[in-house]
Design a protein around this motif. Structure first.
Motif, PDB file in Angstrom:
ATOM      1  N   ARG A 144       0.848  -1.209   0.000  1.00 13.54           N
ATOM      2  CA  ARG A 144       0.000   0.000   0.000  1.00 13.54           C
ATOM      3  C   ARG A 144       0.880   1.256   0.000  1.00 13.54           C
ATOM      4  N   ASP A 145       1.887   1.274   0.872  1.00 14.30           N
ATOM      5  CA  ASP A 145       2.723   2.467   0.995  1.00 14.30           C
ATOM      6  C   ASP A 145       3.554   2.732  -0.252  1.00 14.30           C
ATOM      7  N   ASP A 204       2.520   1.758  -3.340  1.00 10.08           N
ATOM      8  CA  ASP A 204       1.639   1.775  -4.495  1.00 10.08           C
ATOM      9  C   ASP A 204       1.833   0.566  -5.425  1.00 10.08           C
ATOM     10  N   LYS A 219       0.281  -2.772  -6.779  1.00  8.94           N
ATOM     11  CA  LYS A 219      -1.152  -3.082  -6.880  1.00  8.94           C
ATOM     12  C   LYS A 219      -1.495  -4.517  -7.239  1.00  8.94           C
ATOM     13  N   ALA A 277      -8.253  -5.460   1.672  1.00 15.93           N
ATOM     14  CA  ALA A 277      -7.185  -4.579   1.184  1.00 15.93           C
ATOM     15  C   ALA A 277      -7.443  -4.201  -0.277  1.00 15.93           C
ATOM     16  N   TYR A 321      -7.680  -0.388  -0.876  1.00 16.46           N
ATOM     17  CA  TYR A 321      -6.476   0.197  -1.514  1.00 16.46           C
ATOM     18  C   TYR A 321      -6.335  -0.183  -2.977  1.00 16.46           C
TER      19      TYR A 321
END
Ligand code: UFG
Length: 330
Positions: free
Chosen positions: A105-106, A108, A110, A155, A159
């Motif tokens: 997440r931090d 990016d 995916k 998640a 995100y």
């Protein structure tokens, strides 16, 4: 951009890494070497030794490397051990997944492909098992993986981290040239133990129970070759890269073999006697686990090459004969 293989020095991870290298894909490996082997990963592959629960370590890897997809194999997977040490499984498997997703997440990132398991189904409602069947694990290992599946779903929603969860059935076999293979210390899995008996390193196989609700009373499992499994992961990467949505797939051969049938197949594949005796049941073993694998075949276009369990055993036998002491690092 690189594919990060977490747990790339383990049995399945190392076969995945070798396959990716063969296909000239950029690959970076993370492994804490708690059960993996440095010797299982080609020296030319970028290797970071560390634990995914170590935030500073993992952040460093994501900072250093241009990663666009994670393939996650870094989990404990021994059913009987999980019955005795459940917290070890929830910590490494479930909490490890949370740490990995936080870092993704931090940074990016995916896309993630990760190892789930037939053990999430528990005692199946029907056979073969379909992806939509009830998941009710009967051991902490399966529970830890089911929790990972649930966490990743949320998640994804929050995100936009897209995932493919691959529910493996019983993985066996080795790279056909015998360069890498299965080496656990201590070994608990059926195929390598049978082959250690064939090699004379163990006196005999103990068959854990012959009073199960199966045709010959011994547990029935669905054995799939490790390279077919690796290929399914590569298809899953490309499936997500093509913009498809998150999904879950069984990976099995859709054929069941009992423990007794495996011993017989190994006798034929090796030409060795392989003495075996019936022993007590092992806690946490469901009677039978057989995959319905049409979904992976249809959607991922998975086309497993090994449909004969004897051929699977032969590749493992080649590795065992060439490396009677495994990687010789434990
Ligand atoms: N078995 C024996 N004797 C042995 C070892 C195993 O009889 O010395 C039997 C087991 O009782 C079981 C079968 O062989 O019935 C297969 O056992 P494994 O330990 O090789 O594999 P498991 O079925 O317990 O678990 C494996 C993976 C899990 C995965 C599961 C999915 O280790 O990670 O397959 O089916 F979840």
């Amino acid at each position: 951009m690189s594919i990060l293989v977490v747990g790339g020095a383990g049995y399945i991870g190392s076969h995945m890494v070798k396959r990716l290298v063969e296909q000239n894909r950029d690959v970076v490996v993370v492994d804490n070497l708690s059960t993996g082997h440095r010797g299982a990963v080609d020296k030319g592959v970028k290797f970071y030794e560390g634990d995914i629960r170590d935030h500073a370590f993992l952040k460093e890897v994501f900072d250093q490397e241009a990663i666009d997809t994670v393939v996650h194999f870094a989990a404990f997977s021994i059913v009987p051990e999980s019955m005795e040490k459940p917290l070890k499984y929830f910590d490494n498997n479930t909490a490890g997944m949370v740490a990995l997703l936080e870092e993704m997440r931090d940074h990016d990132v995916k896309r993630i492909i990760f190892s789930s398991t037939a053990a999430t189904y528990g005692v199946p409602e029907k056979s073969p098992i379909e992806e939509t069947d009830r998941q009710a694990p009967i051991n902490p290992y399966g529970e830890s993986k089911l929790m990972m599946e649930k966490i990743i779903k949320w998640a994804d929603q929050a995100y936009g981290i897209k995932f493919v969860a691959l529910r493996y059935f019983n993985v066996a076999g080795a790279y056909p040239d015998g360069s890498i293979g299965e080496d656990h210390g201590p070994e608990t899995h059926l195929t390598p133990i049978i082959l250690q008996v064939a090699l004379g390193k163990r006196d005999q196989l103990q068959i854990f129970g012959d009073d199960y609700h199966t045709p010959d009373g011994t547990n029935v499992r669905d054995y799939v070759h490790v390279l077919d499994l690796a290929d399914a992961h590569i298809l899953a990467i490309d499936y997500l890269k093509a913009g498809n949505d998150s999904d879950v797939f069984n990976l099995g051969s859709s054929t069941g073999f009992s423990v007794k049938e495996m011993v017989e197949a190994a006798r034929e594949a090796t030409g060795e006697a392989i003495p075996a005796k019936i022993a007590a049941r092992r806690p946490g073993d469901p009677d039978s686990l057989i995959a319905a694998s049409q979904k992976a075949r249809k959607i991922l276009k998975w086309n497993p090459q090994y449909d004969d369990v004897k051929e699977i055993i032969k590749t493992a036998w080649n590795w065992t004969q060439k490396h009677p002491n495994g990687y010789e690092d434990h």
